[in-house]
Design a protein around this motif. Sequence first.
Motif, PDB file in Angstrom:
ATOM      1  N   TYR A 256       0.833  -1.208   0.000  1.00 43.34           N
ATOM      2  CA  TYR A 256       0.000   0.000   0.000  1.00 43.34           C
ATOM      3  C   TYR A 256       0.870   1.262   0.000  1.00 43.34           C
ATOM      4  O   TYR A 256       0.532   2.260  -0.637  1.00 43.34           O
ATOM      5  CB  TYR A 256      -0.918   0.023   1.220  1.00 43.34           C
ATOM      6  N   ASP A 261      -1.459   4.158  -1.430  1.00 38.49           N
ATOM      7  CA  ASP A 261      -2.836   3.926  -0.987  1.00 38.49           C
ATOM      8  C   ASP A 261      -2.904   4.209   0.511  1.00 38.49           C
ATOM      9  O   ASP A 261      -2.608   3.348   1.334  1.00 38.49           O
ATOM     10  CB  ASP A 261      -3.243   2.478  -1.284  1.00 38.49           C
ATOM     11  N   LYS A 262      -3.268   5.433   0.853  1.00 34.95           N
ATOM     12  CA  LYS A 262      -3.268   5.862   2.248  1.00 34.95           C
ATOM     13  C   LYS A 262      -4.281   5.084   3.089  1.00 34.95           C
ATOM     14  O   LYS A 262      -4.023   4.771   4.257  1.00 34.95           O
ATOM     15  CB  LYS A 262      -3.573   7.357   2.336  1.00 34.95           C
ATOM     16  N   VAL A 263      -5.438   4.796   2.508  1.00 35.58           N
ATOM     17  CA  VAL A 263      -6.480   4.070   3.252  1.00 35.58           C
ATOM     18  C   VAL A 263      -6.012   2.661   3.595  1.00 35.58           C
ATOM     19  O   VAL A 263      -6.121   2.218   4.739  1.00 35.58           O
ATOM     20  CB  VAL A 263      -7.784   4.028   2.435  1.00 35.58           C
ATOM     21  N   GLY A 264      -5.485   1.949   2.596  1.00 39.66           N
ATOM     22  CA  GLY A 264      -4.998   0.596   2.846  1.00 39.66           C
ATOM     23  C   GLY A 264      -3.834   0.574   3.819  1.00 39.66           C
ATOM     24  O   GLY A 264      -3.762  -0.279   4.711  1.00 39.66           O
ATOM     25  N   LEU A 266      -3.214   2.698   6.198  1.00 36.85           N
ATOM     26  CA  LEU A 266      -3.717   2.966   7.545  1.00 36.85           C
ATOM     27  C   LEU A 266      -4.349   1.720   8.165  1.00 36.85           C
ATOM     28  O   LEU A 266      -4.147   1.447   9.360  1.00 36.85           O
ATOM     29  CB  LEU A 266      -4.737   4.101   7.497  1.00 36.85           C
ATOM     30  N   LYS A 267      -5.078   0.962   7.361  1.00 33.35           N
ATOM     31  CA  LYS A 267      -5.691  -0.273   7.871  1.00 33.35           C
ATOM     32  C   LYS A 267      -4.622  -1.260   8.331  1.00 33.35           C
ATOM     33  O   LYS A 267      -4.747  -1.884   9.384  1.00 33.35           O
ATOM     34  CB  LYS A 267      -6.568  -0.907   6.789  1.00 33.35           C
TER      35      LYS A 267
END
Length: 277
Positions: A256, A261-264, A266-267
């Motif tokens: 990520y 991919d900031k959202v991925g 962070l998860k």
Amino acid sequence: MIRILLLLMSLSVLLSACGGEHKTSVPIVENIYVQHMKDFTHAGVEAMHQERWASAVHAFERALQLSKLANAPAKITAAWYNLAMAYKAEGQDGKAEQALQKVLLLAQHHGFLALEKRAELQLALLRIAQGKVVLNMQGLASNLPADIYLMSAKLAYLQHQTLQSEQAYMQAILAAGNNRSGLSLQAKALMGLSLLAREKGDQKTAKVQALKVLKLCERVGAPRLSANASLLLAGLKGEVSEQERLDYAERARDIYLILQDKVGELKAQNILKEMAK
């Protein structure tokens, strides 16, 4: 002198072979615009695989122009569809919707059933993403391309039709081939089945399917899908060991990060933080 004569004789044979007329053979004539269209389409597909959306848009725009010059309705309709997918991937939903409407119109006019279904499903997925209400789609006919079943499964999943989604994912796997595109479709369908199994609390099945996804991604090169499968495995507390979960979370985070991919990312970081406590 002998060498020169032999060389002239050889050239004479070559020229004769090139310019001579063979009455028994049928000459192969290829539309130059179709050939260039295929080249740009291939470049666009490769750009899509590598998530180079702007390059994909450019390649598919050129492929559309060339398909128009070839004046071939089937190729024009397919080129519009490819361009719509590039617009969608790039986040240009307005342009994607306009292109899909064009696909739908052309497909209905010329009787291209597969392209018509693709356009209908993609329009429905776009509208759901925009928060709009979409009516449930009718069942699909058999013997359709795998990507249509995959889109149908995703739509059913978003509409909370679990059984229909599962059946469509299975149809996608059965219909997909074993080339690069087919294996990618299989991986996406297996990822869908893994998500459905996790939602039902069946971690064992979710793990089995996600591991299959990782193997296919390693073969075809699909980093985002591979990261998604790794992230899912990292979240299966009851089925995956702590050390394996840590490894999967780190691998997902790294992918990520590279893909921005900031959202991925962070998860994955949240899972790592939770495990560090």
